[in-house]
Write an enzyme that holds these catalytic residues in place. Structure first.
Site, mmCIF file in Angstrom:
data_model
loop_
_atom_site.group_PDB
_atom_site.id
_atom_site.type_symbol
_atom_site.label_atom_id
_atom_site.label_comp_id
_atom_site.label_asym_id
_atom_site.label_seq_id
_atom_site.Cartn_x
_atom_site.Cartn_y
_atom_site.Cartn_z
ATOM 1 N N HIS A 222 -1.284 11.159 -1.674
ATOM 2 C CA HIS A 222 -2.684 10.783 -1.190
ATOM 3 C C HIS A 222 -3.683 11.787 -0.664
ATOM 4 O O HIS A 222 -4.509 11.942 -1.525
ATOM 5 C CB HIS A 222 -2.380 9.927 0.054
ATOM 6 C CG HIS A 222 -3.802 9.199 0.734
ATOM 7 N ND1 HIS A 222 -4.454 10.095 1.594
ATOM 8 C CD2 HIS A 222 -4.140 8.214 0.485
ATOM 9 C CE1 HIS A 222 -5.480 9.529 1.732
ATOM 10 N NE2 HIS A 222 -5.526 8.313 1.247
ATOM 11 N N HIS B 295 0.928 -1.446 0.131
ATOM 12 C CA HIS B 295 0.015 -0.066 -0.076
ATOM 13 C C HIS B 295 0.827 1.525 0.042
ATOM 14 O O HIS B 295 1.894 1.443 0.853
ATOM 15 C CB HIS B 295 -1.045 -0.058 1.113
ATOM 16 C CG HIS B 295 -1.846 1.097 1.330
ATOM 17 N ND1 HIS B 295 -2.109 1.575 2.668
ATOM 18 C CD2 HIS B 295 -2.825 1.650 0.359
ATOM 19 C CE1 HIS B 295 -3.053 2.645 2.400
ATOM 20 N NE2 HIS B 295 -3.437 2.580 1.212
#
Ligand code: G3P
Ligand code: MG
Length: 250
Positions: A54, A12
Protein backbone atom coordinates in the site's frame (compact mmCIF):
# COMPACT_ATOMS: atom_id res chain seq x y z
CA UNK A 1 -25.52 -0.66 -18.10
CA UNK A 2 -23.24 -3.49 -19.18
CA UNK A 3 -23.48 -6.71 -17.13
CA UNK A 4 -21.36 -6.55 -13.97
CA UNK A 5 -19.38 -9.72 -13.33
CA UNK A 6 -17.89 -8.79 -9.95
CA UNK A 7 -19.19 -9.96 -6.57
CA UNK A 8 -20.81 -7.26 -4.45
CA UNK A 9 -18.56 -7.74 -1.41
CA UNK A 10 -14.86 -7.13 -1.92
CA UNK A 11 -12.26 -7.81 0.76
CA UNK A 12 -9.98 -4.78 1.16
CA UNK A 13 -6.21 -5.37 0.86
CA UNK A 14 -6.86 -9.12 0.94
CA UNK A 15 -8.73 -9.27 4.22
CA UNK A 16 -8.08 -5.88 5.62
CA UNK A 17 -7.07 -6.00 9.19
CA UNK A 18 -7.51 -9.61 10.31
CA UNK A 19 -4.27 -10.59 8.59
CA UNK A 20 -1.35 -8.56 7.26
CA UNK A 21 -2.75 -6.43 4.44
CA UNK A 22 -1.79 -7.16 0.84
CA UNK A 23 -0.34 -10.61 1.60
CA UNK A 24 -1.46 -14.00 0.37
CA UNK A 25 -2.33 -14.84 3.98
CA UNK A 26 -4.83 -11.97 3.95
CA UNK A 27 -6.45 -13.33 0.80
CA UNK A 28 -6.72 -16.75 2.45
CA UNK A 29 -8.42 -15.25 5.51
CA UNK A 30 -10.87 -13.40 3.26
CA UNK A 31 -11.55 -16.60 1.34
CA UNK A 32 -12.08 -18.51 4.60
CA UNK A 33 -14.83 -15.99 5.41
CA UNK A 34 -16.52 -16.71 2.08
CA UNK A 35 -15.19 -13.75 0.10
CA UNK A 36 -14.78 -14.29 -3.63
CA UNK A 37 -13.51 -10.84 -4.63
CA UNK A 38 -10.49 -8.94 -3.36
CA UNK A 39 -8.94 -5.50 -3.63
CA UNK A 40 -5.17 -5.03 -3.42
CA UNK A 41 -2.61 -2.29 -4.04
CA UNK A 42 -0.03 -2.82 -6.78
CA UNK A 43 3.20 -0.91 -7.40
CA UNK A 44 6.55 -1.55 -9.14
CA UNK A 45 9.92 -2.69 -7.84
CA UNK A 46 13.10 -0.97 -9.06
CA UNK A 47 13.37 -3.59 -11.80
CA UNK A 48 9.75 -3.16 -12.90
CA UNK A 49 8.08 -6.14 -11.22
CA UNK A 50 4.52 -5.43 -10.00
CA UNK A 51 3.98 -6.45 -6.38
CA UNK A 52 1.56 -5.74 -3.54
CA UNK A 53 2.16 -2.92 -1.06
CA UNK A 54 0.00 0.00 0.00
CA UNK A 55 2.51 2.60 1.14
CA UNK A 56 5.42 3.98 -0.88
CA UNK A 57 7.64 3.14 2.09
CA UNK A 58 8.25 -0.15 3.85
CA UNK A 59 8.14 0.80 7.52
CA UNK A 60 4.47 0.47 8.40
CA UNK A 61 3.98 -3.08 7.13
CA UNK A 62 7.48 -4.59 7.28
CA UNK A 63 10.51 -4.32 9.56
CA UNK A 64 12.45 -2.54 6.79
CA UNK A 65 12.62 1.18 6.10
CA UNK A 66 12.86 3.32 2.98
CA UNK A 67 11.15 3.54 -0.37
CA UNK A 68 10.07 0.14 -1.67
CA UNK A 69 10.37 1.05 -5.36
CA UNK A 70 14.11 1.63 -4.93
CA UNK A 71 14.63 -2.09 -4.24
CA UNK A 72 14.79 -4.93 -6.73
CA UNK A 73 12.13 -7.62 -6.68
CA UNK A 74 14.72 -10.17 -5.53
CA UNK A 75 15.31 -8.01 -2.40
CA UNK A 76 11.62 -7.21 -1.85
CA UNK A 77 10.52 -10.82 -2.21
CA UNK A 78 12.59 -11.79 0.85
CA UNK A 79 11.14 -9.17 3.20
CA UNK A 80 8.92 -10.30 6.08
CA UNK A 81 5.57 -8.59 5.50
CA UNK A 82 3.68 -10.48 8.21
CA UNK A 83 5.61 -10.31 11.47
CA UNK A 84 4.54 -6.72 12.17
CA UNK A 85 0.93 -7.92 12.39
CA UNK A 86 1.59 -10.72 14.86
CA UNK A 87 3.60 -13.88 15.40
CA UNK A 88 1.09 -16.00 13.46
CA UNK A 89 2.12 -14.33 10.25
CA UNK A 90 5.87 -14.01 10.76
CA UNK A 91 7.67 -14.87 7.54
CA UNK A 92 4.76 -13.99 5.27
CA UNK A 93 6.26 -12.31 2.20
CA UNK A 94 5.32 -9.43 -0.05
CA UNK A 95 3.47 -11.15 -2.91
CA UNK A 96 4.10 -10.50 -6.57
CA UNK A 97 1.10 -9.57 -8.70
CA UNK A 98 1.78 -12.81 -10.56
CA UNK A 99 1.43 -14.89 -7.38
CA UNK A 100 -1.85 -13.16 -6.52
CA UNK A 101 -3.10 -13.73 -10.05
CA UNK A 102 -2.31 -17.45 -9.78
CA UNK A 103 -4.17 -17.66 -6.45
CA UNK A 104 -7.23 -15.79 -7.73
CA UNK A 105 -7.42 -17.63 -11.02
CA UNK A 106 -6.98 -21.06 -9.42
CA UNK A 107 -9.82 -20.34 -6.99
CA UNK A 108 -12.11 -18.46 -9.36
CA UNK A 109 -11.81 -15.25 -7.31
CA UNK A 110 -12.26 -11.80 -8.82
CA UNK A 111 -9.65 -9.10 -8.32
CA UNK A 112 -9.78 -5.33 -8.12
CA UNK A 113 -6.15 -4.34 -8.66
CA UNK A 114 -5.64 -0.80 -7.45
CA UNK A 115 -2.75 0.76 -9.35
CA UNK A 116 -0.92 2.48 -6.47
CA UNK A 117 2.14 4.09 -8.05
CA UNK A 118 5.08 5.30 -6.05
CA UNK A 119 4.96 9.08 -6.67
CA UNK A 120 6.66 9.75 -10.01
CA UNK A 121 6.00 6.23 -11.35
CA UNK A 122 2.36 6.80 -12.37
CA UNK A 123 2.60 6.21 -16.12
CA UNK A 124 5.02 3.29 -15.93
CA UNK A 125 3.00 1.59 -13.18
CA UNK A 126 -0.26 1.96 -15.11
CA UNK A 127 1.34 0.60 -18.25
CA UNK A 128 3.11 -2.36 -16.62
CA UNK A 129 0.20 -3.39 -14.37
CA UNK A 130 -2.16 -3.37 -17.36
CA UNK A 131 0.26 -5.36 -19.53
CA UNK A 132 0.83 -7.91 -16.77
CA UNK A 133 -2.87 -8.13 -15.98
CA UNK A 134 -3.65 -8.88 -19.63
CA UNK A 135 -0.96 -11.56 -19.73
CA UNK A 136 -1.82 -13.16 -16.38
CA UNK A 137 -5.58 -13.20 -16.92
CA UNK A 138 -5.49 -14.19 -20.61
CA UNK A 139 -8.55 -16.34 -21.30
CA UNK A 140 -10.04 -15.74 -17.83
CA UNK A 141 -13.83 -15.39 -17.70
CA UNK A 142 -13.60 -12.27 -15.50
CA UNK A 143 -10.72 -9.83 -16.03
CA UNK A 144 -9.26 -7.87 -13.12
CA UNK A 145 -10.80 -4.45 -12.55
CA UNK A 146 -7.99 -1.88 -12.66
CA UNK A 147 -8.62 1.14 -10.44
CA UNK A 148 -6.58 4.16 -9.42
CA UNK A 149 -6.79 7.56 -7.78
CA UNK A 150 -4.36 8.65 -10.49
CA UNK A 151 -5.94 9.44 -13.87
CA UNK A 152 -2.47 9.45 -15.47
CA UNK A 153 -1.94 5.84 -14.33
CA UNK A 154 -5.37 4.85 -15.66
CA UNK A 155 -4.66 6.60 -18.98
CA UNK A 156 -1.43 4.61 -19.32
CA UNK A 157 -3.35 1.40 -18.54
CA UNK A 158 -5.96 2.36 -21.11
CA UNK A 159 -3.45 2.90 -23.88
CA UNK A 160 -1.53 -0.29 -22.99
CA UNK A 161 -4.55 -2.59 -22.68
CA UNK A 162 -7.74 -0.76 -23.69
CA UNK A 163 -9.95 -3.81 -23.24
CA UNK A 164 -9.27 -4.19 -19.50
CA UNK A 165 -11.97 -2.59 -17.32
CA UNK A 166 -11.00 0.56 -15.43
CA UNK A 167 -12.39 2.46 -12.43
CA UNK A 168 -11.60 5.94 -11.15
CA UNK A 169 -11.06 6.14 -7.38
CA UNK A 170 -12.28 9.30 -5.65
CA UNK A 171 -11.91 10.65 -2.13
CA UNK A 172 -13.90 13.78 -3.03
CA UNK A 173 -16.06 14.82 -5.95
CA UNK A 174 -13.16 16.93 -7.15
CA UNK A 175 -13.50 19.17 -10.15
CA UNK A 176 -13.32 17.31 -13.46
CA UNK A 177 -13.88 13.79 -12.06
CA UNK A 178 -16.89 13.01 -14.22
CA UNK A 179 -15.22 14.04 -17.50
CA UNK A 180 -12.08 12.14 -16.50
CA UNK A 181 -14.04 8.96 -15.82
CA UNK A 182 -15.77 9.32 -19.19
CA UNK A 183 -12.55 10.09 -21.10
CA UNK A 184 -10.90 7.06 -19.50
CA UNK A 185 -13.91 4.95 -20.54
CA UNK A 186 -14.24 3.78 -16.95
CA UNK A 187 -16.79 1.09 -16.23
CA UNK A 188 -17.00 2.25 -12.63
CA UNK A 189 -16.24 4.92 -10.08
CA UNK A 190 -15.02 3.78 -6.65
CA UNK A 191 -15.74 6.47 -4.07
CA UNK A 192 -15.08 6.94 -0.38
CA UNK A 193 -18.34 5.99 1.32
CA UNK A 194 -18.42 9.31 3.18
CA UNK A 195 -19.15 11.16 -0.09
CA UNK A 196 -21.69 8.76 -1.58
CA UNK A 197 -25.30 9.83 -1.73
CA UNK A 198 -28.35 8.97 -3.82
CA UNK A 199 -27.57 11.73 -6.34
CA UNK A 200 -24.13 10.25 -6.98
CA UNK A 201 -25.59 6.79 -7.50
CA UNK A 202 -28.17 8.18 -9.95
CA UNK A 203 -25.70 10.33 -11.90
CA UNK A 204 -23.13 7.55 -12.28
CA UNK A 205 -25.74 4.97 -13.25
CA UNK A 206 -27.28 7.37 -15.77
CA UNK A 207 -23.85 7.60 -17.42
CA UNK A 208 -23.73 3.80 -17.72
CA UNK A 209 -21.12 3.34 -14.99
CA UNK A 210 -21.24 1.41 -11.72
CA UNK A 211 -20.56 2.95 -8.33
CA UNK A 212 -18.52 1.01 -5.80
CA UNK A 213 -17.46 2.30 -2.40
CA UNK A 214 -14.65 1.90 0.15
CA UNK A 215 -13.89 1.17 3.01
CA UNK A 216 -17.16 0.30 4.75
CA UNK A 217 -16.73 -1.52 8.05
CA UNK A 218 -19.91 -0.71 9.95
CA UNK A 219 -23.41 -2.07 9.38
CA UNK A 220 -25.28 1.27 9.45
CA UNK A 221 -23.56 2.89 6.44
CA UNK A 222 -23.43 -0.47 4.66
CA UNK A 223 -27.19 -0.89 5.03
CA UNK A 224 -27.79 2.64 3.71
CA UNK A 225 -25.48 2.12 0.72
CA UNK A 226 -27.22 -1.14 -0.17
CA UNK A 227 -30.59 0.67 -0.06
CA UNK A 228 -29.23 3.38 -2.34
CA UNK A 229 -28.30 0.80 -4.99
CA UNK A 230 -24.52 0.78 -4.70
CA UNK A 231 -22.88 -1.86 -6.91
CA UNK A 232 -20.14 -3.06 -4.60
CA UNK A 233 -18.65 -2.56 -1.16
CA UNK A 234 -14.96 -2.84 -0.31
CA UNK A 235 -14.54 -3.79 3.35
CA UNK A 236 -12.01 -4.77 5.97
CA UNK A 237 -14.78 -6.36 8.03
CA UNK A 238 -14.89 -9.77 6.37
CA UNK A 239 -15.93 -11.25 9.70
CA UNK A 240 -18.92 -8.87 10.01
CA UNK A 241 -20.42 -8.86 6.54
CA UNK A 242 -21.53 -12.06 4.86
CA UNK A 243 -20.05 -12.08 1.36
CA UNK A 244 -22.83 -14.17 -0.12
CA UNK A 245 -25.69 -11.72 0.15
CA UNK A 246 -26.71 -8.10 0.29
CA UNK A 247 -28.15 -8.42 3.78
CA UNK A 248 -26.08 -6.50 6.28
CA UNK A 249 -25.77 -8.17 9.69
CA UNK A 250 -25.06 -6.34 12.92
O1 G3P B 1 -9.44 0.72 -3.64
C1 G3P B 1 -10.13 1.16 -2.54
C2 G3P B 1 -9.22 1.57 -1.41
O2 G3P B 1 -8.23 0.59 -1.27
C3 G3P B 1 -8.57 2.90 -1.65
O3 G3P B 1 -7.86 3.39 -0.58
O4 G3P B 1 -5.80 3.83 0.64
O5 G3P B 1 -7.03 1.74 1.09
O6 G3P B 1 -5.77 2.03 -1.03
P1 G3P B 1 -6.57 2.71 0.06
MG1 MG C 1 -6.32 0.20 -2.10
Amino acid sequence: MAPWPYPFWIAHRGAGKLAPENTLAAFRVGAAHGYRAFECDVKLSADGVPFLLHDATLQRTTRERGIASQRSWSELSRIDAGGWHGRTYAGETLPSFEAISAYCRRNGFALNAEIKPTPGDEVETGRVVAREAARLWAGAPVPPLLSSFRPDALAAAQSAEPSLPRALLLETWRSGWFDEAQALACVAVVADHAIVDTEAVARIHAAGMRLLTYTVNDPAPARRLVEWGIDGIITDAVDRFSAGELTVFD
